[in-house]
Design a protein around this motif. Structure first.
Motif, PDB file in Angstrom:
ATOM      1  N   GLY A  59      51.653 -37.374   8.361  1.00 24.77           N
ATOM      2  CA  GLY A  59      51.610 -37.522   6.914  1.00 24.77           C
ATOM      3  C   GLY A  59      50.255 -37.379   6.249  1.00 24.77           C
ATOM      4  O   GLY A  59      50.165 -37.431   5.025  1.00 24.77           O
ATOM      5  N   ALA A  60      49.187 -37.219   7.010  1.00 21.83           N
ATOM      6  CA  ALA A  60      47.871 -37.020   6.391  1.00 21.83           C
ATOM      7  C   ALA A  60      47.831 -35.653   5.706  1.00 21.83           C
ATOM      8  O   ALA A  60      48.403 -34.686   6.212  1.00 21.83           O
ATOM      9  CB  ALA A  60      46.760 -37.114   7.430  1.00 21.83           C
ATOM     10  N   VAL A  61      47.155 -35.578   4.569  1.00 24.70           N
ATOM     11  CA  VAL A  61      46.979 -34.292   3.901  1.00 24.70           C
ATOM     12  C   VAL A  61      45.759 -33.566   4.435  1.00 24.70           C
ATOM     13  O   VAL A  61      45.614 -32.361   4.258  1.00 24.70           O
ATOM     14  CB  VAL A  61      46.877 -34.433   2.364  1.00 24.70           C
ATOM     15  N   GLY A  62      44.868 -34.315   5.097  1.00 19.25           N
ATOM     16  CA  GLY A  62      43.674 -33.697   5.639  1.00 19.25           C
ATOM     17  C   GLY A  62      42.753 -34.720   6.250  1.00 19.25           C
ATOM     18  O   GLY A  62      43.080 -35.908   6.321  1.00 19.25           O
ATOM     19  N   GLY A  63      41.603 -34.221   6.702  1.00 21.97           N
ATOM     20  CA  GLY A  63      40.637 -35.114   7.308  1.00 21.97           C
ATOM     21  C   GLY A  63      39.483 -34.370   7.931  1.00 21.97           C
ATOM     22  O   GLY A  63      39.300 -33.168   7.725  1.00 21.97           O
ATOM     23  N   GLY A  64      38.745 -35.090   8.724  1.00 21.98           N
ATOM     24  CA  GLY A  64      37.585 -34.542   9.414  1.00 21.98           C
ATOM     25  C   GLY A  64      37.302 -35.385  10.639  1.00 21.98           C
ATOM     26  O   GLY A  64      38.158 -36.161  11.070  1.00 21.98           O
ATOM     27  N   ALA A  65      36.130 -35.251  11.174  1.00 22.15           N
ATOM     28  CA  ALA A  65      35.757 -35.992  12.381  1.00 22.15           C
ATOM     29  C   ALA A  65      34.265 -36.265  12.361  1.00 22.15           C
ATOM     30  O   ALA A  65      33.509 -35.577  11.668  1.00 22.15           O
ATOM     31  CB  ALA A  65      36.118 -35.192  13.638  1.00 22.15           C
ATOM     32  N   GLY A  66      33.870 -37.240  13.129  1.00 20.55           N
ATOM     33  CA  GLY A  66      32.452 -37.487  13.338  1.00 20.55           C
ATOM     34  C   GLY A  66      31.862 -36.379  14.189  1.00 20.55           C
ATOM     35  O   GLY A  66      32.578 -35.519  14.707  1.00 20.55           O
ATOM     36  N   PHE A 124      33.400 -29.643  10.347  1.00 18.66           N
ATOM     37  CA  PHE A 124      34.810 -29.680  10.737  1.00 18.66           C
ATOM     38  C   PHE A 124      35.606 -30.403   9.666  1.00 18.66           C
ATOM     39  O   PHE A 124      35.319 -31.550   9.329  1.00 18.66           O
ATOM     40  CB  PHE A 124      34.990 -30.400  12.079  1.00 18.66           C
ATOM     41  N   LEU A 125      36.573 -29.694   9.111  1.00 19.48           N
ATOM     42  CA  LEU A 125      37.451 -30.259   8.097  1.00 19.48           C
ATOM     43  C   LEU A 125      38.811 -29.608   8.256  1.00 19.48           C
ATOM     44  O   LEU A 125      38.897 -28.423   8.600  1.00 19.48           O
ATOM     45  CB  LEU A 125      36.886 -29.973   6.704  1.00 19.48           C
ATOM     46  N   ALA A 172      32.128 -32.913   0.816  1.00 18.87           N
ATOM     47  CA  ALA A 172      32.297 -34.259   0.261  1.00 18.87           C
ATOM     48  C   ALA A 172      33.214 -34.216  -0.951  1.00 18.87           C
ATOM     49  O   ALA A 172      34.100 -35.067  -1.105  1.00 18.87           O
ATOM     50  CB  ALA A 172      30.951 -34.867  -0.101  1.00 18.87           C
ATOM     51  N   LEU A 173      33.035 -33.218  -1.799  1.00 16.14           N
ATOM     52  CA  LEU A 173      33.920 -33.069  -2.954  1.00 16.14           C
ATOM     53  C   LEU A 173      35.348 -32.769  -2.510  1.00 16.14           C
ATOM     54  O   LEU A 173      36.305 -33.279  -3.099  1.00 16.14           O
ATOM     55  CB  LEU A 173      33.405 -31.968  -3.884  1.00 16.14           C
ATOM     56  N   MET A 174      35.490 -31.957  -1.468  1.00 13.26           N
ATOM     57  CA  MET A 174      36.829 -31.644  -0.957  1.00 13.26           C
ATOM     58  C   MET A 174      37.472 -32.899  -0.371  1.00 13.26           C
ATOM     59  O   MET A 174      38.654 -33.154  -0.591  1.00 13.26           O
ATOM     60  CB  MET A 174      36.759 -30.537   0.099  1.00 13.26           C
ATOM     61  N   SER A 175      36.704 -33.703   0.352  1.00 18.01           N
ATOM     62  CA  SER A 175      37.228 -34.957   0.901  1.00 18.01           C
ATOM     63  C   SER A 175      37.767 -35.831  -0.226  1.00 18.01           C
ATOM     64  O   SER A 175      38.878 -36.366  -0.129  1.00 18.01           O
ATOM     65  CB  SER A 175      36.128 -35.729   1.645  1.00 18.01           C
ATOM     66  N   ARG A 176      36.998 -35.984  -1.287  1.00 18.00           N
ATOM     67  CA  ARG A 176      37.419 -36.809  -2.417  1.00 18.00           C
ATOM     68  C   ARG A 176      38.657 -36.242  -3.086  1.00 18.00           C
ATOM     69  O   ARG A 176      39.583 -36.981  -3.442  1.00 18.00           O
ATOM     70  CB  ARG A 176      36.282 -36.933  -3.430  1.00 18.00           C
ATOM     71  N   ALA A 177      38.697 -34.937  -3.268  1.00 13.57           N
ATOM     72  CA  ALA A 177      39.859 -34.303  -3.906  1.00 13.57           C
ATOM     73  C   ALA A 177      41.112 -34.489  -3.058  1.00 13.57           C
ATOM     74  O   ALA A 177      42.188 -34.805  -3.582  1.00 13.57           O
ATOM     75  CB  ALA A 177      39.583 -32.820  -4.145  1.00 13.57           C
ATOM     76  N   LEU A 178      40.982 -34.298  -1.751  1.00  7.14           N
ATOM     77  CA  LEU A 178      42.137 -34.454  -0.868  1.00  7.14           C
ATOM     78  C   LEU A 178      42.636 -35.895  -0.848  1.00  7.14           C
ATOM     79  O   LEU A 178      43.846 -36.133  -0.773  1.00  7.14           O
ATOM     80  CB  LEU A 178      41.796 -33.979   0.547  1.00  7.14           C
ATOM     81  N   ARG A 179      41.723 -36.863  -0.921  1.00 11.71           N
ATOM     82  CA  ARG A 179      42.125 -38.275  -0.950  1.00 11.71           C
ATOM     83  C   ARG A 179      43.026 -38.569  -2.141  1.00 11.71           C
ATOM     84  O   ARG A 179      43.883 -39.439  -2.072  1.00 11.71           O
ATOM     85  CB  ARG A 179      40.905 -39.191  -0.985  1.00 11.71           C
ATOM     86  N   LYS A 180      42.846 -37.839  -3.231  1.00 11.53           N
ATOM     87  CA  LYS A 180      43.687 -38.042  -4.411  1.00 11.53           C
ATOM     88  C   LYS A 180      45.096 -37.487  -4.204  1.00 11.53           C
ATOM     89  O   LYS A 180      46.008 -37.852  -4.939  1.00 11.53           O
ATOM     90  CB  LYS A 180      43.033 -37.395  -5.637  1.00 11.53           C
ATOM     91  N   THR A 206      42.042 -38.707   6.543  1.00 11.70           N
ATOM     92  CA  THR A 206      41.632 -39.484   7.709  1.00 11.70           C
ATOM     93  C   THR A 206      40.384 -38.911   8.368  1.00 11.70           C
ATOM     94  O   THR A 206      40.185 -37.701   8.376  1.00 11.70           O
ATOM     95  CB  THR A 206      42.793 -39.558   8.729  1.00 11.70           C
ATOM     96  N   VAL A 207      39.564 -39.792   8.879  1.00  5.22           N
ATOM     97  CA  VAL A 207      38.438 -39.372   9.707  1.00  5.22           C
ATOM     98  C   VAL A 207      38.812 -39.763  11.132  1.00  5.22           C
ATOM     99  O   VAL A 207      39.023 -40.935  11.432  1.00  5.22           O
ATOM    100  CB  VAL A 207      37.114 -40.024   9.271  1.00  5.22           C
ATOM    101  N   LEU A 208      38.946 -38.764  11.973  1.00  4.43           N
ATOM    102  CA  LEU A 208      39.431 -38.952  13.339  1.00  4.43           C
ATOM    103  C   LEU A 208      38.479 -39.785  14.185  1.00  4.43           C
ATOM    104  O   LEU A 208      37.276 -39.832  13.921  1.00  4.43           O
ATOM    105  CB  LEU A 208      39.638 -37.587  13.993  1.00  4.43           C
ATOM    106  N   ARG A 209      39.002 -40.371  15.230  1.00  2.00           N
ATOM    107  CA  ARG A 209      38.182 -41.127  16.183  1.00  2.00           C
ATOM    108  C   ARG A 209      37.438 -40.189  17.133  1.00  2.00           C
ATOM    109  O   ARG A 209      36.347 -40.502  17.582  1.00  2.00           O
ATOM    110  CB  ARG A 209      39.052 -42.096  16.994  1.00  2.00           C
TER     111      ARG A 209
END
Length: 188
Positions: A89-96, A128-129, A152-160, A165-168
């Motif tokens: 169900g996540a719309v997107g994310g990234g990783a460390g 990585f996104l 960072a802007l894409m992360s914020r937009a996707l959160r809306k 999620t930021v993967l482990r």
């Protein structure tokens, strides 16, 4: 680019996938190397990372989009975790990130602090996104109004749009700049 494409092929082995390399006005053999390893290449002359990322998304055919910088390798476990996140169900994310090879102490300390901070803030770095095509289209892609921090802007937009999620698990990216430049130059 060769190591990145090979890592992508290995990570996606057994999965339906395509690898699209966007060659943004490079003067090296990026397109030739990538094509020789089976990636589809497109050439653009943007010299603008957000526009280049958007061109790759437009060229891709899949319903899940993954961006990986040319100096970053994607471990199989990280790709699998991203797929499971989207399936969950996540719309997107990234990783460390982890750096390849030795990097100075300040970079190791700051790197770990930033990974923690990004995870808490639900932001991701640009190396990585991932997101669904539907979410990408809903937010209008990467903002081409900025020349940096587009991820960072894409992360914020996707959160809306939904769960971001930021993967482990982590990706491995180049520490070359951290080995080449002093701490003052990097922070400057």
């Amino acid at each position: 680019i060769g190591a990145t494409v090979l890592a992508l092929k290995k990570a996606a082995a057994g999965l339906e996938h395509e690898i699209v390399v966007v060659d943004d006005a490079s003067s090296d053999r990026t397109a030739e190397v990538a094509a020789g390893l089976g990636a589809r290449t497109i050439r653009v002359e943007h010299r603008h990372i957000a526009a280049t990322r958007n061109a790759g998304a437009k060229a891709a055919k899949g319903e899940m989009l993954v961006w990986v910088d040319a100096d970053t390798t994607l471990p199989r476990g990280t790709l699998r975790e991203a797929i499971l996140a989207v399936e969950g169900g996540a719309v997107g994310g990234g990783a460390g990130v982890k750096f390849d090879g030795w990097v100075p102490l300040y970079a190791r300390v700051m790197g770990e602090a930033l990974v923690w901070l990004f995870r808490v803030a639900r932001l991701t770095g640009g190396c990585f996104l991932f997101c669904t095509r539907e979410a990408f289209q809903k937010v209008g892609g990467f903002s081409e109004e900025v020349f940096a921090a587009e991820e960072a802007l894409m992360s914020r937009a996707l959160r809306k749009c939904g769960r971001f999620t930021v993967l482990r698990t982590r990706v491995v990216t180049s520490g070359r700049k951290l080995r080449t430049f002093s701490g003052g130059e990097v922070f400057g």
